[in-house]
Write an enzyme that holds these catalytic residues in place. Structure first.
Site, PDB file in Angstrom:
ATOM      1  N   ASP A 130       0.485  12.990   8.583  1.00 30.51           N
ATOM      2  CA  ASP A 130       0.223  11.873   7.662  1.00 30.51           C
ATOM      3  C   ASP A 130       0.472  12.381   6.241  1.00 30.51           C
ATOM      4  O   ASP A 130       0.482  13.593   5.994  1.00 30.51           O
ATOM      5  CB  ASP A 130      -1.227  11.382   7.789  1.00 30.51           C
ATOM      6  CG  ASP A 130      -1.535  10.215   6.838  1.00 30.51           C
ATOM      7  OD1 ASP A 130      -0.637   9.362   6.626  1.00 30.51           O
ATOM      8  OD2 ASP A 130      -2.653  10.144   6.304  1.00 30.51           O
ATOM      9  N   SER A 131       0.664  11.455   5.314  1.00 29.44           N
ATOM     10  CA  SER A 131       0.791  11.833   3.897  1.00 29.44           C
ATOM     11  C   SER A 131      -0.469  12.539   3.404  1.00 29.44           C
ATOM     12  O   SER A 131      -0.427  13.273   2.428  1.00 29.44           O
ATOM     13  CB  SER A 131       1.021  10.580   3.060  1.00 29.44           C
ATOM     14  OG  SER A 131      -0.074   9.702   3.211  1.00 29.44           O
TER      15      SER A 131
ATOM     16  N   CYS B 112       0.788   7.586  10.350  1.00 30.00           N
ATOM     17  CA  CYS B 112       0.944   7.013   9.012  1.00 30.00           C
ATOM     18  C   CYS B 112       1.826   5.770   9.150  1.00 30.00           C
ATOM     19  O   CYS B 112       2.970   5.872   9.618  1.00 30.00           O
ATOM     20  CB  CYS B 112       1.619   8.045   8.114  1.00 30.00           C
ATOM     21  SG  CYS B 112       1.983   7.459   6.448  1.00 30.00           S
TER      22      CYS B 112
ATOM     23  N   GLU C  48      -8.779   9.842  -0.090  1.00 31.49           N
ATOM     24  CA  GLU C  48      -8.373  11.256  -0.197  1.00 31.49           C
ATOM     25  C   GLU C  48      -9.469  12.088  -0.855  1.00 31.49           C
ATOM     26  O   GLU C  48      -9.615  13.270  -0.573  1.00 31.49           O
ATOM     27  CB  GLU C  48      -7.077  11.390  -1.006  1.00 31.49           C
ATOM     28  CG  GLU C  48      -5.817  11.011  -0.256  1.00 31.49           C
ATOM     29  CD  GLU C  48      -5.453  11.995   0.858  1.00 31.49           C
ATOM     30  OE1 GLU C  48      -5.345  13.198   0.588  1.00 31.49           O
ATOM     31  OE2 GLU C  48      -5.290  11.543   1.998  1.00 31.49           O
TER      32      GLU C  48
ATOM     33  N   CYS D 260      -3.118   0.799   7.219  1.00 26.84           N
ATOM     34  CA  CYS D 260      -2.912   2.123   6.615  1.00 26.84           C
ATOM     35  C   CYS D 260      -3.982   3.000   7.246  1.00 26.84           C
ATOM     36  O   CYS D 260      -5.152   2.581   7.349  1.00 26.84           O
ATOM     37  CB  CYS D 260      -3.106   2.039   5.102  1.00 26.84           C
ATOM     38  SG  CYS D 260      -3.225   3.653   4.286  1.00 26.84           S
TER      39      CYS D 260
ATOM     40  N   HIS E 207      -5.611   5.448   6.293  1.00 28.49           N
ATOM     41  CA  HIS E 207      -6.754   5.808   5.458  1.00 28.49           C
ATOM     42  C   HIS E 207      -7.884   4.760   5.563  1.00 28.49           C
ATOM     43  O   HIS E 207      -9.040   5.072   5.323  1.00 28.49           O
ATOM     44  CB  HIS E 207      -6.335   5.897   3.977  1.00 28.49           C
ATOM     45  CG  HIS E 207      -5.577   7.150   3.640  1.00 28.49           C
ATOM     46  ND1 HIS E 207      -4.290   7.378   4.077  1.00 28.49           N
ATOM     47  CD2 HIS E 207      -5.932   8.248   2.917  1.00 28.49           C
ATOM     48  CE1 HIS E 207      -3.885   8.557   3.611  1.00 28.49           C
ATOM     49  NE2 HIS E 207      -4.853   9.090   2.911  1.00 28.49           N
TER      50      HIS E 207
HETATM   51  N1  DGL Z   1      -1.920   6.813   5.519  1.00 27.82           N
HETATM   52  C1  DGL Z   1      -0.736   6.176   5.140  1.00 27.82           C
HETATM   53  C2  DGL Z   1      -0.479   4.912   5.967  1.00 27.82           C
HETATM   54  O1  DGL Z   1      -0.940   4.793   7.066  1.00 27.82           O
HETATM   55  C3  DGL Z   1      -0.381   5.915   3.727  1.00 27.82           C
HETATM   56  C4  DGL Z   1      -1.032   6.512   2.553  1.00 27.82           C
HETATM   57  C5  DGL Z   1      -0.064   6.753   1.414  1.00 27.82           C
HETATM   58  O2  DGL Z   1       0.253   5.846   0.645  1.00 27.82           O
HETATM   59  O3  DGL Z   1       0.375   7.892   1.343  1.00 27.82           O
HETATM   60  O4  DGL Z   1       0.217   4.028   5.510  1.00 27.82           O
END
Ligand code: DGL
Length: 274
Positions: free
Chosen positions: A10-11, A73, A152, A184, A186
């Site tokens: 993931d990012s 992600c 984060e 997302c 997160h």
């Molecule tokens: N966790 C990521 C997702 O599922 C994105 C977060 C980011 O913008 O880096 O889209």
């Protein structure tokens, strides 16, 4: 049978929401994770950058011995899944999409909202999903700035986080949206804060459990499952991060309640797209 680890990317640390489901469904699988925290958020980047970063990140996990990759992600899956698969044709790669289909099937008001990043909200993958699975349903797509950064930092239920969420959710509740897609990875960590604002008026749906089921299917189809006596899971996972390992470790402890092994690594990007 294959004792090698599953590689999760993931990012940042949002993919831990998917990892929790993988741990639950596949407790014998060893896990390694790459969080590109130093270059997060991806969602505000141009697609070319998201592709180059995703290819580099997945490539690193493969060099660490991953037998299968989960792109945990939505943003990277939407912008880069085809490119990542083309770059590593010998490794099975599981991607994800926002849970629009189950949301469209279960809404009672006929009004659904998708919370996603800017890149996911503008991507073809989401447009295709909505036209394929949400005919006749009113779907609002919202790309709220700031939430990924708060998660984060582990700020998942602070007064500032709840105030920001309330400013995004208020208009959706007023419109009669009864189903919120957490598009997302997160955002499942914001569940408690979202529920305190919606007061039970919205059901929340995320794709983590479905991604874990798909991972199990692909492992079984390819005979890649871990030996039944192998120990693995989230407690034994090593998480590589391009960010600061101490602060990433602190956030992880806040989100999941215990420490995992955090190691600093920056996956090298070969393409000059920056
Ligand atoms: N966790 C990521 C997702 O599922 C994105 C977060 C980011 O913008 O880096 O889209």
């Amino acid at each position: 049978m294959d004792p090698r680890p599953i590689g999760i990317f993931d990012s940042g640390i949002g993919g831990l929401s998917v990892t929790i489901e993988i741990d639950r469904q596949l407790p014998h699988e060893r896990l390694i994770y790459y969080a590109d925290s130093g270059r997060c958020p991806y969602g505000v980047r141009p697609v070319e950058q998201i592709r180059a970063l995703s290819i580099a990140s997945v490539g690193f996990l493969i060099t660490q011995g991953a037998k299968l990759i989960v792109v945990a992600c939505n943003t990277a899956s939407s912008a880069a899944l085809h490119h990542v698969r083309a770059a590593y044709p010998d490794t099975p790669i599981v991607g994800m999409v926002p849970a629009v289909k189950p949301a469209a099937l279960t809404t009672r008001s006929g009004k659904v909202a998708v919370l996603a990043t800017v890149a996911t909200s503008k991507g073809q993958a989401l447009a295709d999903l909505i036209s394929q699975f949400a005919q006749g349903v009113d779907v609002s797509v919202v790309a709220p700035p700031g939430l990924v950064e708060l998660v984060e930092r582990g700020e998942v239920n602070s007064a500032a986080t709840r105030a920001l969420l309330a400013s995004y959710l208020g208009p959706l509740l007023a419109q009669g949206v009864d189903t919120l897609v957490l598009g997302c990875t997160h955002f499942p960590f914001l569940r408690t804060a979202i529920e305190s604002i919606s007061g039970g008026r919205m059901q929340l749906i995320d794709s983590g459990p479905a991604v874990a089921r798909q991972t199990a299917r692909v492992l079984a189809e390819r005979d890649l499952e871990a030996p039944a006596n192998q120990s693995g899971g989230l407690h034994d996972m090593t998480l590589y991060t391009s960010g600061d390992p101490a602060s990433v470790g602190d956030t992880i402890r806040t989100l999941i309640g215990y420490d995992v092994n955090v190691v600093h690594h920056i996956a090298e990007v070969r393409e000059l797209v920056f």
